[in-house]
Write a protein that holds these residues in place. Structure first.
Motif, PDB file in Angstrom:
ATOM      1  N   UNK A  43      40.539  90.336  54.204  1.00  0.00           N
ATOM      2  CA  UNK A  43      39.211  89.955  54.695  1.00  0.00           C
ATOM      3  C   UNK A  43      38.641  90.997  55.663  1.00  0.00           C
ATOM      4  N   UNK A  44      39.474  91.924  56.125  1.00  0.00           N
ATOM      5  CA  UNK A  44      39.081  92.900  57.144  1.00  0.00           C
ATOM      6  C   UNK A  44      38.773  94.258  56.522  1.00  0.00           C
ATOM      7  N   UNK A  45      37.812  94.969  57.115  1.00  0.00           N
ATOM      8  CA  UNK A  45      37.530  96.339  56.689  1.00  0.00           C
ATOM      9  C   UNK A  45      38.685  97.238  57.144  1.00  0.00           C
ATOM     10  N   UNK A  46      38.738  98.416  56.603  1.00  0.00           N
ATOM     11  CA  UNK A  46      39.830  99.358  56.898  1.00  0.00           C
ATOM     12  C   UNK A  46      39.952  99.656  58.392  1.00  0.00           C
ATOM     13  N   UNK A  47      38.823  99.731  59.097  1.00  0.00           N
ATOM     14  CA  UNK A  47      38.827 100.080  60.521  1.00  0.00           C
ATOM     15  C   UNK A  47      38.428  98.910  61.415  1.00  0.00           C
ATOM     16  N   UNK A  48      38.645  97.712  60.960  1.00  0.00           N
ATOM     17  CA  UNK A  48      38.258  96.514  61.713  1.00  0.00           C
ATOM     18  C   UNK A  48      38.986  96.446  63.055  1.00  0.00           C
ATOM     19  N   UNK A  49      38.372  95.700  63.970  1.00  0.00           N
ATOM     20  CA  UNK A  49      38.974  95.430  65.275  1.00  0.00           C
ATOM     21  C   UNK A  49      39.114  93.920  65.410  1.00  0.00           C
ATOM     22  N   UNK A  50      40.317  93.479  65.751  1.00  0.00           N
ATOM     23  CA  UNK A  50      40.582  92.067  66.031  1.00  0.00           C
ATOM     24  C   UNK A  50      40.996  91.987  67.497  1.00  0.00           C
ATOM     25  N   UNK A  51      40.119  91.410  68.311  1.00  0.00           N
ATOM     26  CA  UNK A  51      40.423  91.304  69.738  1.00  0.00           C
ATOM     27  C   UNK A  51      40.531  89.841  70.137  1.00  0.00           C
ATOM     28  N   UNK A  52      41.745  89.356  70.192  1.00  0.00           N
ATOM     29  CA  UNK A  52      42.016  88.053  70.775  1.00  0.00           C
ATOM     30  C   UNK A  52      42.078  88.318  72.276  1.00  0.00           C
ATOM     31  N   UNK A  53      41.156  87.733  73.044  1.00  0.00           N
ATOM     32  CA  UNK A  53      40.983  88.163  74.431  1.00  0.00           C
ATOM     33  C   UNK A  53      42.235  87.983  75.290  1.00  0.00           C
TER      34      UNK A  53
END
Length: 118
Positions: free
Chosen positions: A25-35
């Motif tokens: 579901x994520x792009x190649x350079x996605x950022x996932x920031x769980x705070x």
């Protein structure tokens, strides 16, 4: 596909505990920031993050609301243990390019009987 629909499919993959599937579901350079944690950058790193989390404990996301505003979707969730949180997802070409999640890490660790970092 609309962001709101993609989030429902994301939740389904999350509830199956399948890191390989959810990473798609994520792009190649996605950022996932769980705070509560440091940002995770890149599809492969996000996949590894989910694989690690799914191996640590059983998790279930129960949708309370999914909202959409243009290229953004907002997920309000709870789990069977009573924990609650929300996630903000930004989309580009039907892929998540940015995600930010808000939830109480200490309550999560205690509820799942996981070690509390010092």
């Amino acid at each position: 596909m609309e962001p709101k629909e993609i989030i429902q499919k994301w939740v389904d993959a999350f509830n199956r505990g399948n890191a390989e599937e959810i990473a798609q579901f994520y792009s190649e350079n996605a950022v996932n920031h769980q705070v509560a944690n440091e940002p995770v950058v890149g599809q492969q790193a996000i996949k590894q993050m989910f694989a690690h989390e799914f191996s640590a404990t059983q998790m279930e996301c129960i949708v309370e609301n999914i909202f959409q505003d243009g290229h953004w979707a907002i997920l309000e969730w709870k789990d069977p243990l009573g924990l609650r949180g929300c996630g903000f997802f930004q989309f580009e070409q039907d892929k998540i390019i940015f995600q930010r999640g808000y939830w109480d890490k200490l309550s999560f660790l205690k509820a799942h009987h996981l070690p509390i970092p010092s």
